[in-house]
Design an enzyme around this catalytic site. Sequence first.
Site, PDB file in Angstrom:
ATOM      1  N   TYR A 194     -15.284 -71.766   0.156  1.00 35.70           N
ATOM      2  CA  TYR A 194     -16.210 -71.022   1.017  1.00 35.70           C
ATOM      3  C   TYR A 194     -17.656 -71.057   0.559  1.00 35.70           C
ATOM      4  O   TYR A 194     -18.551 -70.716   1.330  1.00 35.70           O
ATOM      5  CB  TYR A 194     -15.743 -69.559   1.140  1.00 35.70           C
ATOM      6  CG  TYR A 194     -14.724 -69.373   2.231  1.00 35.70           C
ATOM      7  CD1 TYR A 194     -13.461 -69.951   2.144  1.00 35.70           C
ATOM      8  CD2 TYR A 194     -15.018 -68.621   3.368  1.00 35.70           C
ATOM      9  CE1 TYR A 194     -12.527 -69.789   3.147  1.00 35.70           C
ATOM     10  CE2 TYR A 194     -14.086 -68.457   4.376  1.00 35.70           C
ATOM     11  CZ  TYR A 194     -12.851 -69.035   4.265  1.00 35.70           C
ATOM     12  OH  TYR A 194     -11.926 -68.868   5.268  1.00 35.70           O
ATOM     13  N   ASP A 213      -3.764 -64.130   8.493  1.00 39.83           N
ATOM     14  CA  ASP A 213      -3.427 -64.189   9.927  1.00 39.83           C
ATOM     15  C   ASP A 213      -1.912 -64.273  10.111  1.00 39.83           C
ATOM     16  O   ASP A 213      -1.344 -63.674  11.036  1.00 39.83           O
ATOM     17  CB  ASP A 213      -4.088 -65.398  10.610  1.00 39.83           C
ATOM     18  CG  ASP A 213      -5.500 -65.092  11.116  1.00 39.83           C
ATOM     19  OD1 ASP A 213      -6.186 -64.253  10.496  1.00 39.83           O
ATOM     20  OD2 ASP A 213      -5.933 -65.692  12.127  1.00 39.83           O
ATOM     21  N   ASP A 258      -7.240 -66.425   3.572  1.00 37.72           N
ATOM     22  CA  ASP A 258      -7.647 -66.352   4.983  1.00 37.72           C
ATOM     23  C   ASP A 258      -6.470 -66.730   5.881  1.00 37.72           C
ATOM     24  O   ASP A 258      -6.134 -66.021   6.837  1.00 37.72           O
ATOM     25  CB  ASP A 258      -8.825 -67.303   5.221  1.00 37.72           C
ATOM     26  CG  ASP A 258      -9.258 -67.317   6.672  1.00 37.72           C
ATOM     27  OD1 ASP A 258      -9.416 -66.229   7.255  1.00 37.72           O
ATOM     28  OD2 ASP A 258      -9.419 -68.422   7.236  1.00 37.72           O
ATOM     29  N   ASP A 269       2.531 -73.304   0.365  1.00 37.60           N
ATOM     30  CA  ASP A 269       3.309 -73.783   1.520  1.00 37.60           C
ATOM     31  C   ASP A 269       4.673 -73.086   1.566  1.00 37.60           C
ATOM     32  O   ASP A 269       5.123 -72.608   2.616  1.00 37.60           O
ATOM     33  CB  ASP A 269       3.450 -75.323   1.515  1.00 37.60           C
ATOM     34  CG  ASP A 269       3.863 -75.904   0.170  1.00 37.60           C
ATOM     35  OD1 ASP A 269       3.898 -75.166  -0.840  1.00 37.60           O
ATOM     36  OD2 ASP A 269       4.154 -77.122   0.124  1.00 37.60           O
ATOM     37  N   LYS A 300      -1.745 -74.005  -5.066  1.00 37.88           N
ATOM     38  CA  LYS A 300      -1.207 -75.325  -4.702  1.00 37.88           C
ATOM     39  C   LYS A 300      -1.400 -76.239  -5.902  1.00 37.88           C
ATOM     40  O   LYS A 300      -1.905 -77.360  -5.788  1.00 37.88           O
ATOM     41  CB  LYS A 300      -1.927 -75.809  -3.431  1.00 37.88           C
ATOM     42  CG  LYS A 300      -1.332 -77.030  -2.763  1.00 37.88           C
ATOM     43  CD  LYS A 300       0.099 -76.876  -2.267  1.00 37.88           C
ATOM     44  CE  LYS A 300       0.635 -78.247  -1.851  1.00 37.88           C
ATOM     45  NZ  LYS A 300       2.089 -78.303  -1.722  1.00 37.88           N
TER      46      LYS A 300
HETATM   47  C1  IPM Z   1     -12.023 -63.865   8.331  1.00 42.01           C
HETATM   48  C2  IPM Z   1     -12.680 -64.964   9.120  1.00 42.01           C
HETATM   49  C3  IPM Z   1     -13.845 -65.560   8.358  1.00 42.01           C
HETATM   50  C4  IPM Z   1     -13.279 -66.146   7.065  1.00 42.01           C
HETATM   51  C5  IPM Z   1     -14.654 -66.611   9.124  1.00 42.01           C
HETATM   52  C6  IPM Z   1     -15.198 -66.055  10.427  1.00 42.01           C
HETATM   53  C7  IPM Z   1     -15.777 -67.178   8.316  1.00 42.01           C
HETATM   54  O1  IPM Z   1     -11.741 -65.924   9.498  1.00 42.01           O
HETATM   55  O2  IPM Z   1     -12.702 -62.900   7.946  1.00 42.01           O
HETATM   56  O3  IPM Z   1     -10.812 -63.932   8.114  1.00 42.01           O
HETATM   57  O4  IPM Z   1     -12.797 -67.277   7.072  1.00 42.01           O
HETATM   58  O5  IPM Z   1     -13.311 -65.446   6.060  1.00 42.01           O
HETATM   59 MN    MN Z   2      -9.698 -65.357   9.049  1.00 48.32          MN
END
Ligand code: IPM
Ligand code: MN
Length: 359
Positions: free
Chosen positions: A145, A256, A252, A228, A196
């Site tokens: 990042y 999700d 990240d 993974d 990884k």
């Molecule tokens: C998050 C988002 C951000 C990240 C993006 C928008 C840069 O996906 O906060 O999870 O990758 O950290």
């Molecule tokens: Mn994200």
Amino acid sequence: MPETGNRALHIAAIAGDGIGPEVVDAALPAIVAAAAGEGTSLEFTKLPYGAEHFLQTGETMPDHAFEQLTAEADAIFLGALGDPRVPTNEHARDILLGLRFRLDLYVNFRPCRLLHPDLCPLRPPASGTRHIDFAIFRENTEGLYLGRGTSSDEGTDDEVHVAHEVHSAKKVERIITAAFTWAHRHGRSRVTMADKSNAVPAHRLWGRVFDRVATAFPDIEAEHRYVDALAMELVRDPDRFEVIVTGNLFGDILSDLGAELVGGLGVSPSANVHPGRLGLFEPVHGSAPSLVGTGAANPMAAILTGALMLDHLGLPNGAERLERAVRSALAERITTPDLGGTYSTTGVGEWVADRVRGD
Ligand code: IPM
Ligand code: MN
Ligand code: NAD
């Protein structure tokens, strides 16, 4: 940490782009009510930074705004950043990643908790009852990042980009220590570290630091997974996980995945913190451009993000009020369409705020 009780706390709100302003507006009354219940008034200052401001002025987040924030705010509350009109996402890099980096908010704390059994998309486990409750500790200040590297021959067939993934011992150590410390304080018995290292030699640092930090926490089991395999196992048996610590990019992605296990991005909060310092609180979700103006954005992630903020500000009972109210809304099916309901963003926000006031 600021003192609390009969005083005002100043929250800088960056509503941002897309559904950001909608979920922030819907969430604020409940958060204000929860703090008021603890004798604390919250004063929100709305800051204009986001895609629209960037397109109009060329400004992402100016230094004077950053300095004012650090001088005056007790916390930053952010909706979402990301707009199709800014395909480079440069404003989000400056504002969101900029705040994470400049404030050195090395812990991105992303709890994945099943607040109602119906929210899990998986079949019930053999035991009968799903119990998903793990927290992701995502390293938030380095990895890929940082955006370091080189590019050459852009736009030609010889185009090459080299992206540096940065892992430094002290920064890996502090996030792993934060994960174990949280596990210890919250009675958790296992911390899982994901990397990884079988393919990326630099990731071996994570294993060495993890083993070393783990020795200071003999009561907590320290286990390792390749990322993974962890993704697979999170779907197969999410109930067994308690605390997951990992790097920036993997964190990240896993967050999700973790969100979807407990009802989706509409109910998943996050906190960017450096213990004892000004923190940044934002839902895990983004600006969801297709939902803008439909009233279908779920404000629960923003409300639960408010709970993480109140907890960080020393108002754990206010945080619990918010969570109780969200649980009630889920139980009574006061939900937006992502959770199968017919309520709007504002409808859910108002219901939760009323519930908090009556608590
Ligand atoms: C998050 C988002 C951000 C990240 C993006 C928008 C840069 O996906 O906060 O999870 O990758 O950290
Ligand atoms: Mn994200
Ligand atoms: P997204 O999180 O915006 O949306 C992913 C999916 O989840 C979509 O189907 C969306 O409709 C749904 N969703 C998201 N939030 C929801 C909510 N509150 N209620 C109901 N459904 C919801 O991710 P994306 O589509 O990959 O990204 C869109 C933009 O947001 C991009 O510009 C991206 O960079 C940005 N983004 C910003 C943040 C942030 O500001 N923290 C986080 C993730 C993505």
